[in-house]
Design an enzyme around this catalytic site. Sequence first.
Site, mmCIF file in Angstrom:
data_model
loop_
_atom_site.group_PDB
_atom_site.id
_atom_site.type_symbol
_atom_site.label_atom_id
_atom_site.label_comp_id
_atom_site.label_asym_id
_atom_site.label_seq_id
_atom_site.Cartn_x
_atom_site.Cartn_y
_atom_site.Cartn_z
ATOM 1 C CB THR A 241 36.946 22.956 28.934
ATOM 2 O OG1 THR A 241 36.196 24.044 28.375
ATOM 3 C CG2 THR A 241 36.117 21.682 28.870
ATOM 4 C CD GLN A 263 32.900 23.656 25.782
ATOM 5 O OE1 GLN A 263 34.048 23.772 26.195
ATOM 6 N NE2 GLN A 263 32.618 23.651 24.484
ATOM 7 C CG HIS A 266 36.639 19.804 25.483
ATOM 8 N ND1 HIS A 266 37.597 19.890 24.499
ATOM 9 C CD2 HIS A 266 35.712 20.736 25.173
ATOM 10 C CE1 HIS A 266 37.268 20.825 23.639
ATOM 11 N NE2 HIS A 266 36.114 21.357 24.018
ATOM 12 C CD GLU A 332 37.596 27.261 28.885
ATOM 13 O OE1 GLU A 332 38.388 27.150 27.931
ATOM 14 O OE2 GLU A 332 37.161 26.269 29.527
ATOM 15 C CG HIS A 333 33.520 28.205 27.229
ATOM 16 N ND1 HIS A 333 34.182 27.099 27.748
ATOM 17 C CD2 HIS A 333 34.178 28.571 26.114
ATOM 18 C CE1 HIS A 333 35.200 26.819 26.957
ATOM 19 N NE2 HIS A 333 35.229 27.684 25.965
ATOM 20 C CG ASP A 366 34.761 25.391 21.517
ATOM 21 O OD1 ASP A 366 35.358 26.176 22.269
ATOM 22 O OD2 ASP A 366 34.052 24.452 21.935
ATOM 23 C CD GLU A 420 60.291 58.923 46.049
ATOM 24 O OE1 GLU A 420 61.185 58.499 45.291
ATOM 25 O OE2 GLU A 420 59.076 58.803 45.797
ATOM 26 C CG HIS A 425 66.310 59.766 41.550
ATOM 27 N ND1 HIS A 425 67.185 58.961 42.206
ATOM 28 C CD2 HIS A 425 65.417 58.927 40.917
ATOM 29 C CE1 HIS A 425 66.858 57.688 42.008
ATOM 30 N NE2 HIS A 425 65.787 57.646 41.226
#
Length: 436
Positions: A241, A263, A266, A332-333, A366, A420, A425
Amino acid sequence: MLRTIDLRATRPSPSELLALVPRAATDVSAALEPARGLIDAVREQGEAALIEQAERLDRVRPPHLRVPADELERARDELAPAIRDAIERTIERVRAASEAQVPAPERTVLGDGAVIEQRWQPVARVGLYVPGGKAVYPSSVVMNVVPAQVAGVRSIALASPPQAAFGGRVHPTVAGVAALLGITEVYAMGGAGAIGAFAYGVPSLGLDPVQRVTGPGNVYVAAAKRLVQGATGIDAEAGPTDILVIADDSADADFVAADLVSQAEHDELAAAVLVTDSPAFAARVVERLEVRVAATKHSARVRTAVEGVQSAVVLVDDLDQAADFANAFGPEHLEIQVGDPEAVLARIENAGAIFVGPYSPVSLGDYAAGSNHVLPTGGQARYAAGLSAATFLRPQQVVRYDAAALREVASAIAVLSTEEDLPAHGDAVTARFERA
């Protein structure tokens, strides 16, 4: 405590900023071969491999790989009232915020008889991973399950490592929250083996393969997710984190220090980064950080994280440069604690989740903010988004043309198919108008 990166009187280019970003020394590629071995064992040996891996890696033998229904119900009924109330309040908020993430169907009329319908189709079955390790994560059950339910996923399986402290069973709080959400398919399995089981199935357990695997985990879980792509979809390769705080001298130094610690607890590889235009403020934060690190329960873990190469105080000339650094970091944060937060927010492009103002700490997200806490780590926010209801949805376009509408574009199709060198097609269109 926190090392200093001084960017004052410089204007690094975007590529130079990327090179300056502090990162933990984690390498998912180094875990690929061990993870591959664990996955292959599960594909070949099924339950036997999962049990062997639990005994070797989790140091316990699960009494059941698939958690019995009565055990789930008992875990739900035995949730402490305060925990159950907190979880139910969190579920309510996350469900409301997740419902806002489901796009409405759209119908585009391009002409008479020419319609494109945009719909969002949920995957039918998902596997949700809830890690064990240094903490218990009932909140991750909510963050994974609720968006899947809101998206309309019909079949949800959940895995969490067997816990030696609970006789090889899934942590009872995790099991109880799963049951509270109506999840009846829960497995006591962890790590790369669990990801492999989700991707390829374990017939003897009644575990069918899933279409998407989500949820955080360690480096082996991240490596396993990389390996199973193609057999199934994934949300992201989660890593340690991180938190990045942009603050000026109007912020409260103790609030910022508390958020960095929150944080860092963690994981020893968690990143805690302060970006500020005020050296005096940075000094006050470091002073408060010393106090808070010494006082917190997981002091040794937090100190390792904040003293690691992935953590830093970044000094900048102004808040524009702070935003540039944050965009290069791709946190992340991201917290914004400045006098004019909207001006900084307007410059932010890359972040998993953004927390604005002194009373919007990351720990709010969180748990009970209503936002999702399964977010891109390791700079992945520069190109990826956090978990949401959209993670479980696939956009599909439904085409409805009648004969007149097709005839109107037939010549354009013929020209393009000839250019093409794909004449069949064009023939597939003209064939519809060649009948007498």
